[in-house]
Design a protein around this motif. Structure first.
Motif, PDB file in Angstrom:
ATOM      1  N   VAL A  36       8.007  -9.060  -5.960  1.00 49.33           N
ATOM      2  CA  VAL A  36       8.013  -7.798  -5.186  1.00 49.33           C
ATOM      3  C   VAL A  36       8.543  -6.624  -6.011  1.00 49.33           C
ATOM      4  CG1 VAL A  36       8.270  -8.982  -2.962  1.00 49.33           C
ATOM      5  CG2 VAL A  36      10.328  -8.220  -4.160  1.00 49.33           C
ATOM      6  N   LEU A  37       8.818  -6.876  -7.270  1.00 54.88           N
ATOM      7  CA  LEU A  37       9.458  -5.871  -8.130  1.00 54.88           C
ATOM      8  C   LEU A  37       8.613  -4.615  -8.277  1.00 54.88           C
ATOM      9  CD1 LEU A  37      12.142  -5.899  -9.620  1.00 54.88           C
ATOM     10  CD2 LEU A  37      10.948  -6.760 -11.634  1.00 54.88           C
ATOM     11  N   HIS A  38       7.322  -4.790  -8.454  1.00 58.89           N
ATOM     12  CA  HIS A  38       6.445  -3.619  -8.523  1.00 58.89           C
ATOM     13  C   HIS A  38       5.091  -3.936  -7.917  1.00 58.89           C
ATOM     14  CE1 HIS A  38       4.559  -5.408 -12.144  1.00 58.89           C
ATOM     15  NE2 HIS A  38       5.774  -5.651 -12.553  1.00 58.89           N
ATOM     16  N   GLY A  39       4.477  -2.893  -7.365  1.00 56.99           N
ATOM     17  CA  GLY A  39       3.179  -3.080  -6.740  1.00 56.99           C
ATOM     18  C   GLY A  39       2.797  -1.822  -5.990  1.00 56.99           C
ATOM     19  N   PRO A  40       1.631  -1.839  -5.377  1.00 62.13           N
ATOM     20  CA  PRO A  40       1.168  -0.638  -4.685  1.00 62.13           C
ATOM     21  C   PRO A  40       1.977  -0.334  -3.427  1.00 62.13           C
ATOM     22  CG  PRO A  40      -0.386  -2.462  -4.435  1.00 62.13           C
ATOM     23  CD  PRO A  40       0.692  -2.953  -5.343  1.00 62.13           C
ATOM     24  N   GLN A  41       2.054   0.943  -3.103  1.00 61.33           N
ATOM     25  CA  GLN A  41       2.736   1.334  -1.864  1.00 61.33           C
ATOM     26  C   GLN A  41       1.714   1.245  -0.738  1.00 61.33           C
ATOM     27  OE1 GLN A  41       4.229   5.256  -2.822  1.00 61.33           O
ATOM     28  NE2 GLN A  41       6.286   4.409  -3.000  1.00 61.33           N
ATOM     29  N   ASN A  42       2.062   0.515   0.295  1.00 57.10           N
ATOM     30  CA  ASN A  42       1.121   0.433   1.415  1.00 57.10           C
ATOM     31  C   ASN A  42       1.566   1.345   2.547  1.00 57.10           C
ATOM     32  OD1 ASN A  42       3.232  -1.310   1.372  1.00 57.10           O
ATOM     33  ND2 ASN A  42       2.235  -2.926   2.524  1.00 57.10           N
ATOM     34  N   LYS A  43       0.695   1.509   3.528  1.00 60.76           N
ATOM     35  CA  LYS A  43       0.971   2.472   4.609  1.00 60.76           C
ATOM     36  C   LYS A  43       2.077   1.981   5.555  1.00 60.76           C
ATOM     37  CE  LYS A  43      -2.401   5.840   4.468  1.00 60.76           C
ATOM     38  NZ  LYS A  43      -3.621   5.365   3.811  1.00 60.76           N
ATOM     39  N   GLY A  44       2.015   0.703   5.948  1.00 61.15           N
ATOM     40  CA  GLY A  44       2.975   0.191   6.938  1.00 61.15           C
ATOM     41  C   GLY A  44       4.304  -0.165   6.286  1.00 61.15           C
ATOM     42  N   VAL A  45       4.850  -1.330   6.674  1.00 62.74           N
ATOM     43  CA  VAL A  45       6.129  -1.760   6.083  1.00 62.74           C
ATOM     44  C   VAL A  45       5.922  -2.052   4.597  1.00 62.74           C
ATOM     45  CG1 VAL A  45       7.383  -2.670   8.076  1.00 62.74           C
ATOM     46  CG2 VAL A  45       5.627  -4.063   6.983  1.00 62.74           C
ATOM     47  N   PRO A  46       6.889  -1.648   3.764  1.00 65.03           N
ATOM     48  CA  PRO A  46       6.672  -1.831   2.318  1.00 65.03           C
ATOM     49  C   PRO A  46       6.695  -3.299   1.893  1.00 65.03           C
ATOM     50  CG  PRO A  46       8.847  -0.889   2.757  1.00 65.03           C
ATOM     51  CD  PRO A  46       8.153  -0.971   4.075  1.00 65.03           C
ATOM     52  N   SER A  47       5.846  -3.637   0.936  1.00 63.36           N
ATOM     53  CA  SER A  47       5.814  -4.994   0.393  1.00 63.36           C
ATOM     54  C   SER A  47       6.423  -5.057  -0.993  1.00 63.36           C
ATOM     55  CB  SER A  47       4.366  -5.491   0.277  1.00 63.36           C
ATOM     56  OG  SER A  47       3.732  -5.424   1.519  1.00 63.36           O
ATOM     57  N   TYR A  48       6.542  -3.896  -1.643  1.00 67.58           N
ATOM     58  CA  TYR A  48       7.064  -3.850  -3.018  1.00 67.58           C
ATOM     59  C   TYR A  48       8.193  -2.831  -3.114  1.00 67.58           C
ATOM     60  CZ  TYR A  48       2.806  -6.394  -3.649  1.00 67.58           C
ATOM     61  OH  TYR A  48       1.833  -7.339  -3.529  1.00 67.58           O
ATOM     62  N   LEU A  49       9.051  -3.010  -4.119  1.00 67.67           N
ATOM     63  CA  LEU A  49      10.249  -2.179  -4.232  1.00 67.67           C
ATOM     64  C   LEU A  49      10.045  -0.901  -5.032  1.00 67.67           C
ATOM     65  CD1 LEU A  49      12.704  -5.143  -4.930  1.00 67.67           C
ATOM     66  CD2 LEU A  49      12.326  -3.963  -2.762  1.00 67.67           C
ATOM     67  N   SER A  50       8.991  -0.865  -5.846  1.00 70.18           N
ATOM     68  CA  SER A  50       8.826   0.259  -6.776  1.00 70.18           C
ATOM     69  C   SER A  50       8.033   1.404  -6.164  1.00 70.18           C
ATOM     70  CB  SER A  50       8.077  -0.231  -8.012  1.00 70.18           C
ATOM     71  OG  SER A  50       6.727  -0.487  -7.665  1.00 70.18           O
ATOM     72  N   ASN A  51       8.025   2.505  -6.875  1.00 66.10           N
ATOM     73  CA  ASN A  51       7.050   3.561  -6.650  1.00 66.10           C
ATOM     74  C   ASN A  51       5.661   2.956  -6.970  1.00 66.10           C
ATOM     75  OD1 ASN A  51       5.941   6.101  -6.285  1.00 66.10           O
ATOM     76  ND2 ASN A  51       7.443   7.137  -7.593  1.00 66.10           N
ATOM     77  N   GLN A  52       4.605   3.664  -6.648  1.00 63.08           N
ATOM     78  CA  GLN A  52       3.240   3.176  -6.864  1.00 63.08           C
ATOM     79  C   GLN A  52       3.040   2.587  -8.271  1.00 63.08           C
ATOM     80  OE1 GLN A  52       0.806   3.286  -4.561  1.00 63.08           O
ATOM     81  NE2 GLN A  52      -0.781   2.492  -5.910  1.00 63.08           N
ATOM     82  N   MET A  53       2.601   1.340  -8.320  1.00 66.97           N
ATOM     83  CA  MET A  53       2.383   0.675  -9.615  1.00 66.97           C
ATOM     84  C   MET A  53       1.473  -0.518  -9.405  1.00 66.97           C
ATOM     85  SD  MET A  53       5.150  -0.650 -12.357  1.00 66.97           S
ATOM     86  CE  MET A  53       6.161   0.670 -12.921  1.00 66.97           C
TER      87      MET A  53
END
Ligand SMILES: C[S@@+](CC[C@H](N)C(=O)[O-])C[C@H]1O[C@@H](n2cnc3c(N)ncnc32)[C@H](O)[C@@H]1O
Length: 376
Positions: A152-169
């Motif tokens: 979950v360290l980095h990944g895309p930002q989704n609309k609902g509840v976040p799945s990743y901790l980073s800014n968009q990546m």
């Protein structure tokens, strides 16, 4: 948590397969490849993958009810693979994360533009505390929590509840700092506060609610030849995929995950021990030959070696010829039984497709050999 009785079956439920996707890894092969080998090679008792990556072979062995051993020189690979052999409850993972995050903050928060843009400062503080605590822990629960965080360290930002901790990546690889900062700055994408525990909780519950029984085994962080020479076990099935020829970014592309495991807070330049970094094609073939020879020494007569291999188009070479040359050079008793184009399992991508457009033109092959001779 559901207890799942396992037997080799092509129809695993999605719930049971979820743990295998805990964290992506560049050039991972699909689970179907080792599962097919396990289905067609009956009588296997212990499985080996000397280039285990994210531990796909180890997870397939677990599903088939067999113990397994994996080796990889990349700490990110070894950390993900370790989780494939562990069975813990989601509650235990969440409890450990909570305990660490409730303790006083520790560890040095990395400095610089990239870090300010990549994580909101509270989120980064929590991440650093988790990193610091996990560096010193070696329990199965810690291994699982470590792999959950890597995923979950980095990944895309989704609309609902976040799945990743980073800014968009991207999720599969970490962008290089200068590129990432430019990207966020241009779009004025400020990092938002993402409570680390919430993300871990959702992810652990999803991944672990139906994990299959663990069947034992080990993951070793180190060079395949050196590690194999120190092992005692004997194997009868080896399913593996060496670095694809011409592919040199296994370490640099995972630099953020490497940092979480104790690496420096920047893209590392050294790629110590990576077989992919050989100075010439002959040296690469020799390095592979050494692994096949060391593998033969740890296998029973009649053992099967199944290899998926490919080369980047830019390398302008024939992976089949390279692989056959490496087995011949090994002089270890491996007799090639079959070579065919790598299968394209339904609904799953081929390993090479992760290289993007150019990569989809790669010749990827599957080779099966049997240990009939007597190893040197
Ligand atoms: C093609 S990937 C394996 C992917 C794996 N099948 C999976 O599903 O994730 C090849 C792996 O070989 C590892 N490797 C490279 N040189 C190595 C060495 N000398 N000893 C052990 N592993 C090595 C790389 O770090 C990489 O993870």
């Amino acid at each position: 948590m559901t207890v799942t009785a396992v037997a080799p079956s092509p129809a695993w439920s999605e719930d049971v397969l979820r743990l295998n996707a805990i964290c992506p890894y560049y050039t991972m092969f699909p689970l179907e490849f080792p599962l097919q080998q396990l289905e067609t090679f009956t009588g296997a008792t212990r499985v080996l993958d000397p280039f285990c990556g994210r531990g796909t072979t180890l997870y397939a062995a677990r599903l088939a009810g067999l113990p397994s051993v994996g080796i990889d020189i990349n700490p990110v690979a070894a950390a993900i693979a370790q989780a494939k052999l562990v069975r813990v409850t989601p509650r235990a993972v969440i409890r450990l994360a909570n305990k660490i995050l409730q303790s006083s903050p520790r560890g040095e928060v990395p400095d610089g533009e990239f870090w300010q843009w990549c994580y909101e400062h509270e989120t980064l503080r929590e991440l650093v505390t988790l990193r610091e605590a996990l560096l010193k822990m070696a329990t199965p629960t810690a291994a699982m929590l470590r792999a959950v965080v890597l995923g979950v360290l980095h990944g895309p930002q989704n609309k609902g509840v976040p799945s990743y901790l980073s800014n968009q990546m991207p999720r599969t690889y970490a962008s290089k700092p200068a590129y990432a900062v430019k990207f966020w700055d241009k779009r004025n994408m400020q990092p938002v506060r993402i409570p680390v525990l919430d993300v871990i909780e959702r992810r652990a519950n999803r991944l672990l609610e139906a994990s299959p029984l663990a069947r034992g085994g080990n993951v070793y962080l180190g060079d395949a030849v050196q590690t194999l020479s120190g092992l005692r076990q004997r194997f009868d099935l080896v399913v593996t995929s060496p670095p694809y020829y011409g592919m040199r970014t296994y370490v640099a592309d995972q630099w953020l995950r490497s940092w979480f495991l104790g690496g420096p807070p920047e893209v590392p330049y050294g790629t110590h021990g990576q077989i992919a970094r050989q100075p010439s094609q002959d040296a690469f073939i020799q390095a592979l030959a050494d692994v096949w020879a060391a593998t033969a020494h740890r296998c029973r007569r009649g053992a099967r070696l199944a290899i998926r291999f490919g080369a980047l188009p830019s390398a302008r070479t024939n992976p089949e010829e390279m692989l056959l040359a490496s087995l011949k050079e090994a002089k270890a008793g491996w007799v090639v039984k079959e070579v065919r184009p790598a299968g394209t399992p339904p609904k799953r991508t081929r390993q090479a497709e992760q290289f993007g457009k150019a990569g989809s033109a790669i010749d990827e092959i599957d080779l099966v050999a049997e240990l009939t001779g007597v190893p040197r």
